[in-house]
Write an enzyme that holds these catalytic residues in place. Structure first.
Site, PDB file in Angstrom:
ATOM      1  N   LYS A   1       0.857  -1.189   0.000  1.00  0.00           N
ATOM      2  CA  LYS A   1       0.000   0.000   0.000  1.00  0.00           C
ATOM      3  C   LYS A   1       0.892   1.238   0.000  1.00  0.00           C
ATOM      4  O   LYS A   1       1.924   1.259   0.703  1.00  0.00           O
ATOM      5  CB  LYS A   1      -0.899  -0.031   1.245  1.00  0.00           C
TER       6      LYS A   1
ATOM      7  N   SER B   1      -9.641   1.473   2.558  1.00  0.00           N
ATOM      8  CA  SER B   1      -8.791   2.257   1.689  1.00  0.00           C
ATOM      9  C   SER B   1      -7.676   1.454   1.013  1.00  0.00           C
ATOM     10  O   SER B   1      -7.060   1.968   0.094  1.00  0.00           O
ATOM     11  CB  SER B   1      -8.155   3.393   2.491  1.00  0.00           C
TER      12      SER B   1
ATOM     13  N   SER C   1      -9.832  -0.774   6.754  1.00  0.00           N
ATOM     14  CA  SER C   1      -9.265  -0.639   5.409  1.00  0.00           C
ATOM     15  C   SER C   1      -8.575  -1.866   4.832  1.00  0.00           C
ATOM     16  O   SER C   1      -8.274  -1.888   3.644  1.00  0.00           O
ATOM     17  CB  SER C   1      -8.300   0.536   5.370  1.00  0.00           C
TER      18      SER C   1
HETATM   19  N1  GLN Z   1     -13.251   3.934   6.013  1.00  0.00           N
HETATM   20  C1  GLN Z   1     -12.632   4.276   7.247  1.00  0.00           C
HETATM   21  C2  GLN Z   1     -12.203   5.708   7.233  1.00  0.00           C
HETATM   22  O1  GLN Z   1     -12.330   6.327   6.238  1.00  0.00           O
HETATM   23  C3  GLN Z   1     -11.471   3.359   7.523  1.00  0.00           C
HETATM   24  C4  GLN Z   1     -10.230   3.774   6.829  1.00  0.00           C
HETATM   25  C5  GLN Z   1      -9.035   2.954   7.234  1.00  0.00           C
HETATM   26  O2  GLN Z   1      -9.141   1.910   7.880  1.00  0.00           O
HETATM   27  N2  GLN Z   1      -7.872   3.472   6.887  1.00  0.00           N
HETATM   28  O3  GLN Z   1     -11.739   6.211   8.199  1.00  0.00           O
END
Ligand code: GLN
Length: 449
Positions: free
Chosen positions: A71, A146, A170
């Site tokens: 990532k 994400s 994410s």
């Molecule tokens: N969708 C969640 C957020 O936007 C989780 C994102 C993540 O785990 N990085 O905060």
């Protein structure tokens, strides 16, 4: 599958070069249309050659010759860690994150940097400044986020495994949407050194792979205390000795699409051993997960992004950040200002503690807790959502981050929605530190898809 692949490489039937070159060629052929990889590692094949030399000399690392995607918020020396943002578009890492060091020392090879929602803010993959990537398992749908490119990369066969980060889901959310396995370790189990913060009290790095065994071999290498991350520690494994034939399973009642629940409950019935005790139960404050998670994220994200003012790293985030990033920065700034009244952040921390305590109690009764990974199916790419609808995707994943416990998503089947087969994930949570036991039970739950 990683285990079989490792056998082929170690026995000399497949060279590291052929494995890595196979992925790089595939990425070069297919990525233009899929947008999964943002930067290819130009030295990957050369690095695989070195691994082959080592294998010939009988010095074979645990992950010898496997290729992985990273990532874009995890530092790999010499590669671009842009965090899916224009802010860091040309930011070349000057060092390896601890997880990368560990994987390289076991002879895995970095294939490239994967697409992601900007600074890990999002649950669809659509917040990437470089455009959303394709979900190979359901092409009209978002891949989830994400860690969108990490999950899509595994599903597309671009790598043996991928590394993602999980702040509120994410890793698990895109794993569920793309039909692969994704694991968020216990908070503190894996070093965050070299991960660009989203919200530091929740962030964890974890593996994504085609199957649980694949996640397990990677987890085994990346876990453990690191002097560079003060909250990391070695856990005394709580439940690796759990007898899988005799388990107490709690099914947490939460609202989700009935078609998703049906797959989850059917799978439980299919795998349930004679001596399992399966109980459905409620927890008092879990419905406040989203309301607890977001104020904490906004404040920590605001604070963490102040260094991106254009002086030392990249461009000023306040000028070039995307909509969701700016929402969190502005919101986080406001919450911090109002904080003298202890209204939001401190309140949210209190609620976090309540939820964490509730889970701790639940784990006195149950060995593992099961629920869907995501409450709804991924939407079609480009569909406009309200903010509530966007944040709703996280309702079932943020709980593990709030409680600091390990969680994993395994594919449980497909829902046919408007003529398209859409993958669905089942989520399993374990007590803090029970990561190995969790992987063990996840193997029981993973199907043949
Ligand atoms: N969708 C969640 C957020 O936007 C989780 C994102 C993540 O785990 N990085 O905060």
């Amino acid at each position: 599958m990683i285990k079989e692949k490792l056998k082929l490489i170690k026995s000399g039937k497949l060279s590291a070069v052929d494995n890595v070159k196979g992925f790089i060629d595939k990425i070069k052929r297919e990525n233009k249309k899929m947008n999964i990889v943002l930067h290819v590692n130009g030295d990957a094949v050369e690095q695989a050659r070195v691994v082959d030399e080592k294998i010939k000399k009988g010095k074979t690392g645990k992950l010898a010759g496997l290729g992985f995607l990273v990532k874009s918020n995890i530092n790999v020396e010499g590669l671009i860690a842009n965090c899916g943002s224009r802010t860091l578009e040309n930011y070349k890492s000057t060092y390896d994150a601890t997880v990368i060091k560990k994987l390289l020392s076991e002879d895995a090879v970095v294939l490239g940097m994967a697409n992601m929602d900007e600074f890990a803010c999002g649950a669809s993959g659509e917040n990437s400044a470089f455009g959303v990537c394709v979900n190979p398992a359901a092409k009209s749908r978002v891949p989830g986020g994400s860690s969108s490119g990490a999950a899509s990369g595994v599903a597309a066969g671009f790598c043996d495994f991928a590394l993602g980060s999980d702040t509120g889901g994410s890793i698990r959310n895109p794993a569920s949407h793309c039909g692969v396995v994704g694991m968020k370790p216990s908070y503190g189990m894996v070093s965050r050194y070299g991960l660009v913060d989203m919200a530091m009290s929740f962030d964890q790095i974890g593996p994504l792979a085609e199957d649980v065994a694949g996640c397990e071999v990677v987890f085994d290498v990346i876990k453990g205390k690191d002097d560079n991350d003060a909250v990391s520690r070695d856990f005394v494994e709580a439940s690796s000795s759990k007898d899988l034939k005799k388990m107490k399973i709690g099914v947490l009642n939460m609202s989700a699409d009935p078609r998703i629940w049906e797959l989850v409950t059917n799978r439980i019935k299919e795998v349930k051993g004679d001596k399992w005790k399966v109980t459905s139960f409620n927890l008092g404050h879990v419905d406040l997960g989203i309301q607890t998670y977001y104020p904490i994220v906004y404040v920590e994200f605001f604070s963490g992004t102040r260094k991106f003012d254009g002086r030392k790293y990249g461009l000023n985030i306040d000028e070039v950040g995307g909509k969701e990033v700016l929402r969190r920065i502005i919101g986080g700034g406001e919450i911090s200002k109002a904080e003298f009244a202890g209204k939001y952040y401190r309140r949210a921390l209190k609620a976090k503690k309540i939820i964490a305590d509730e889970f701790e109690k639940a784990f006195e009764k149950f060995d593992f807790i099961i629920l869907p990974t995501v409450p709804k199916l991924p939407h079609k790419v480009g569909k406009r959502l309200s903010l509530d609808d966007e944040y709703d995707y996280d309702a079932l994943t943020v709980l593990a981050n709030l409680a600091e416990v390990p969680a994993i998503s395994v594919p449980v089947g497909f829902v046919n929605d408007k003529g398209e087969e859409v993958p669905v994930g089942l989520q399993i949570l374990g007590a803090r530190g029970s990561d190995e036991g969790l992987l063990g039970v996840a193997k029981v739950f993973e199907g043949e898809e």
